[in-house]
Design a protein around this motif. Structure first.
Motif, short mmCIF file in Angstrom:
data_model
loop_
_atom_site.label_atom_id
_atom_site.label_comp_id
_atom_site.label_asym_id
_atom_site.label_seq_id
_atom_site.Cartn_x
_atom_site.Cartn_y
_atom_site.Cartn_z
N GLN A 86 0.22 -1.03 -0.58
CA GLN A 86 0.38 0.08 -0.30
C GLN A 86 0.72 1.47 0.06
OE1 GLN A 86 -3.41 0.15 3.21
NE2 GLN A 86 -2.84 2.19 3.62
N GLN A 87 1.46 1.12 0.79
CA GLN A 87 3.10 2.31 0.95
C GLN A 87 4.15 2.19 1.04
OE1 GLN A 87 2.40 5.37 4.35
NE2 GLN A 87 1.33 6.84 2.79
N VAL A 88 4.94 2.65 1.00
CA VAL A 88 6.66 2.27 1.17
C VAL A 88 6.96 3.75 2.00
CG1 VAL A 88 8.47 1.52 0.10
CG2 VAL A 88 5.98 1.13 -0.26
N LYS A 89 7.77 4.21 2.57
CA LYS A 89 8.27 4.93 3.21
C LYS A 89 9.48 5.06 4.00
CE LYS A 89 4.96 6.25 6.44
NZ LYS A 89 4.11 5.32 5.89
N VAL A 90 10.07 5.70 4.27
CA VAL A 90 11.10 5.87 5.56
C VAL A 90 10.57 8.01 5.70
CG1 VAL A 90 13.73 6.81 6.13
CG2 VAL A 90 13.46 5.11 4.31
N ASN A 91 10.22 7.78 7.46
CA ASN A 91 10.31 9.56 8.02
C ASN A 91 11.50 9.46 8.25
OD1 ASN A 91 7.63 9.12 7.52
ND2 ASN A 91 6.75 7.78 8.85
N ALA A 92 11.75 10.38 8.55
CA ALA A 92 12.71 10.85 8.71
C ALA A 92 12.94 12.15 9.67
CB ALA A 92 14.19 11.20 7.36
N LYS A 93 13.42 11.69 10.80
CA LYS A 93 13.46 13.11 11.42
C LYS A 93 14.79 13.43 11.87
CE LYS A 93 9.72 12.37 14.19
NZ LYS A 93 8.93 12.74 14.66
N GLU A 94 15.02 14.43 11.13
CA GLU A 94 16.43 14.88 10.78
C GLU A 94 16.90 15.51 12.92
OE1 GLU A 94 18.53 17.26 8.56
OE2 GLU A 94 18.30 14.93 7.99
N ALA A 95 17.71 15.50 12.54
CA ALA A 95 18.09 16.11 14.18
C ALA A 95 18.40 17.29 14.17
CB ALA A 95 19.53 15.91 14.34
N PHE A 96 17.77 18.18 15.61
CA PHE A 96 17.18 19.31 15.87
C PHE A 96 16.41 19.95 15.24
CE2 PHE A 96 22.33 19.22 16.35
CZ PHE A 96 22.50 19.23 17.93
N GLY A 113 13.92 17.70 13.34
CA GLY A 113 12.50 16.73 12.60
C GLY A 113 11.06 17.70 13.58
N GLU A 114 9.96 17.30 12.99
CA GLU A 114 9.01 17.75 13.31
C GLU A 114 8.37 16.97 13.89
OE1 GLU A 114 6.93 21.00 10.84
OE2 GLU A 114 8.99 21.94 10.16
N VAL A 174 -2.58 21.79 8.57
CA VAL A 174 -2.30 22.56 9.11
C VAL A 174 -0.82 23.13 9.90
CG1 VAL A 174 -2.58 25.13 10.17
CG2 VAL A 174 -4.34 24.05 9.09
N THR A 175 -0.62 21.95 11.28
CA THR A 175 0.37 21.49 11.71
C THR A 175 1.46 21.57 11.04
OG1 THR A 175 -1.70 20.83 13.15
CG2 THR A 175 0.69 20.41 13.87
N THR A 176 2.11 20.12 10.04
CA THR A 176 2.50 19.73 9.21
C THR A 176 2.71 19.61 7.88
OG1 THR A 176 2.24 17.51 9.38
CG2 THR A 176 2.87 18.38 11.85
N SER A 177 3.68 19.52 7.16
CA SER A 177 3.44 20.08 5.86
C SER A 177 2.57 17.94 4.84
CB SER A 177 4.70 19.65 5.21
OG SER A 177 5.96 18.71 5.93
N TYR A 178 2.41 17.51 5.96
CA TYR A 178 1.74 16.04 5.94
C TYR A 178 -0.25 15.97 6.88
CZ TYR A 178 0.76 11.39 4.34
OH TYR A 178 1.11 10.15 3.36
N PRO A 179 -0.77 16.65 5.68
CA PRO A 179 -2.35 16.32 5.52
C PRO A 179 -2.92 15.15 6.77
CG PRO A 179 -2.32 16.75 3.50
CD PRO A 179 -0.22 16.53 4.66
N HIS A 229 -1.27 6.20 17.61
CA HIS A 229 0.17 7.04 17.48
C HIS A 229 1.28 8.34 17.04
CE1 HIS A 229 -0.58 4.49 13.75
NE2 HIS A 229 0.97 5.60 13.73
N GLY A 230 1.99 8.73 18.03
CA GLY A 230 2.30 10.26 17.22
C GLY A 230 3.97 10.01 17.71
N SER A 231 3.61 11.15 17.37
CA SER A 231 6.00 11.83 18.67
C SER A 231 6.34 12.95 17.94
CB SER A 231 6.48 10.81 16.93
OG SER A 231 6.63 10.96 16.08
N SER A 232 6.93 13.33 18.64
CA SER A 232 7.44 14.56 19.25
C SER A 232 8.86 15.29 18.25
CB SER A 232 7.82 15.81 21.04
OG SER A 232 8.56 13.96 20.72
N ILE A 233 8.72 15.90 18.55
CA ILE A 233 10.24 16.75 17.89
C ILE A 233 11.38 16.14 17.62
CG2 ILE A 233 8.80 19.26 18.12
CD1 ILE A 233 11.35 19.38 19.71
N ASN A 234 11.98 16.54 17.34
CA ASN A 234 13.42 15.70 17.72
C ASN A 234 14.58 16.81 17.61
OD1 ASN A 234 16.05 14.39 17.22
ND2 ASN A 234 16.28 13.46 15.49
N MET A 235 14.78 17.23 18.98
CA MET A 235 15.68 18.20 19.23
C MET A 235 17.18 17.59 19.77
SD MET A 235 13.67 19.01 23.01
CE MET A 235 14.84 20.69 23.37
N SER A 236 17.66 16.39 19.37
CA SER A 236 18.95 16.39 19.83
C SER A 236 19.94 15.94 18.59
CB SER A 236 18.16 14.05 20.14
OG SER A 236 18.85 13.94 19.03
#
Ligand code: SIN
Ligand code: MN
Length: 261
Positions: free
Chosen positions: A92-102, A104-105, A163-168, A205-212
């Motif tokens: 159905q769907q194939v992806k990498v969700n990247a949460k960049e250092a400092f 990632g939203e 609104v919140t992120t670039s992905y509806p 589920h959900g996830s918070s920012i990457n400030m590391s």
């Protein structure tokens, strides 16, 4: 690879399963090595963060890269999924969700079926989301957080957040999250690279920012029974593929030796 009875029972009870180090360091290094070239492409399959412009999600990777073409047919992912679902599945769907250092939203509180149903007209919440950690995921770099057992209450009410992120995303409101977490508690999915997750379509589920200083990249393959296919082609193919051919697993060493057909 088959799940044992205890793993199956835990999956049905909690709504998710964590499989530590399912893939080796060498396998993960190969997956990771593909990403710079893929992320450098300017194409609609690469969604970018609102703030930094870094790649947030890179989709259709099995159509864009040979290693990912094999990974979507890997027996360590496919066989447990087929065992749980008991029937043929399509990709159905194939992806990498990247949460960049400092930078990632967040991923807002949601469950995947709200989007699969609301956007694509998938009839039933039967799809499975199969993840592989490409980096270590720890409490600092934005791990996925599950609400244990929330699948049993589902599908709960959602609304579309554009609104919140670039992905509806069809998201779950705060009152409902509060109720659900009071019942089931939070579990953050952490582990070394190569760790895998399996979770169902109504698990919140959900996830918070990457400030590391550490990136958090996770591969995600969503498979859905062919008998439960999309009924609406509103979103582009790279968000929900139209090819309903049943997926057949390759050999266990396919990442290094196999050639995808
Ligand atoms: C997902 O909802 O599967 C993505 C969440 C994340 O990558 O943190
Ligand atoms: Mn999700």
């Amino acid at each position: 690879m088959r799940l044992d009875a205890a793993q199956l029972a835990r999956f049905h009870e909690d709504g998710f399963l964590i499989l530590p180090k399912l893939f080796s360091v060498a396998e993960v290094e190969l997956m990771r090595a593909q990403l710079p070239a893929l992320f450098a492409q300017s194409c609609p399959e690469n969604f970018r963060e609102k703030g930094s412009g870094a790649v947030r999600t890179a989709m259709a990777l099995h159509r864009r890269n040979e290693v990912y073409a094999r990974l979507v047919r890997h027996p360590r992912l496919l066989e447990p999924a087929l065992q749980i679902l008991g029937e043929d599945v399509y990709i159905q769907q194939v992806k990498v969700n990247a949460k960049e250092a400092f930078s990632g939203e967040i991923w807002q509180w949601h469950y995947d079926f709200a989007t699969h149903h609301g956007e694509d007209g998938v009839p039933q919440p039967r799809a499975l989301n199969l993840h592989v950690f490409l980096d270590e995921v720890n409490e600092f770099n934005g791990p996925l957080v599950f609400i244990r057992g929330s699948h049993k209450r589902g599908p709960v009410r959602t609304s579309l957040d554009t609104v919140t992120t670039s992905y509806p995303l069809w998201t779950v409101d705060n009152v409902t999250v509060t109720e659900l977490v009071t019942e089931g508690g939070f579990v953050s999915a952490k582990g070394p690279p190569g760790t895998a997750l399996i979770f169902g379509d109504t698990l919140v589920h959900g996830s918070s920012i990457n400030m590391s200083p550490w990136p958090r990249r996770i591969f995600s393959l969503i498979v859905n029974p062919v008998s439960n296919a999309l009924t609406r082609e509103k979103r582009p193919d790279y968000q929900h593929h139209r090819d309903l051919t049943p997926v057949v697993a390759l050999a266990d060493d396919c990442l290094f030796t196999g050639v995808a057909a």
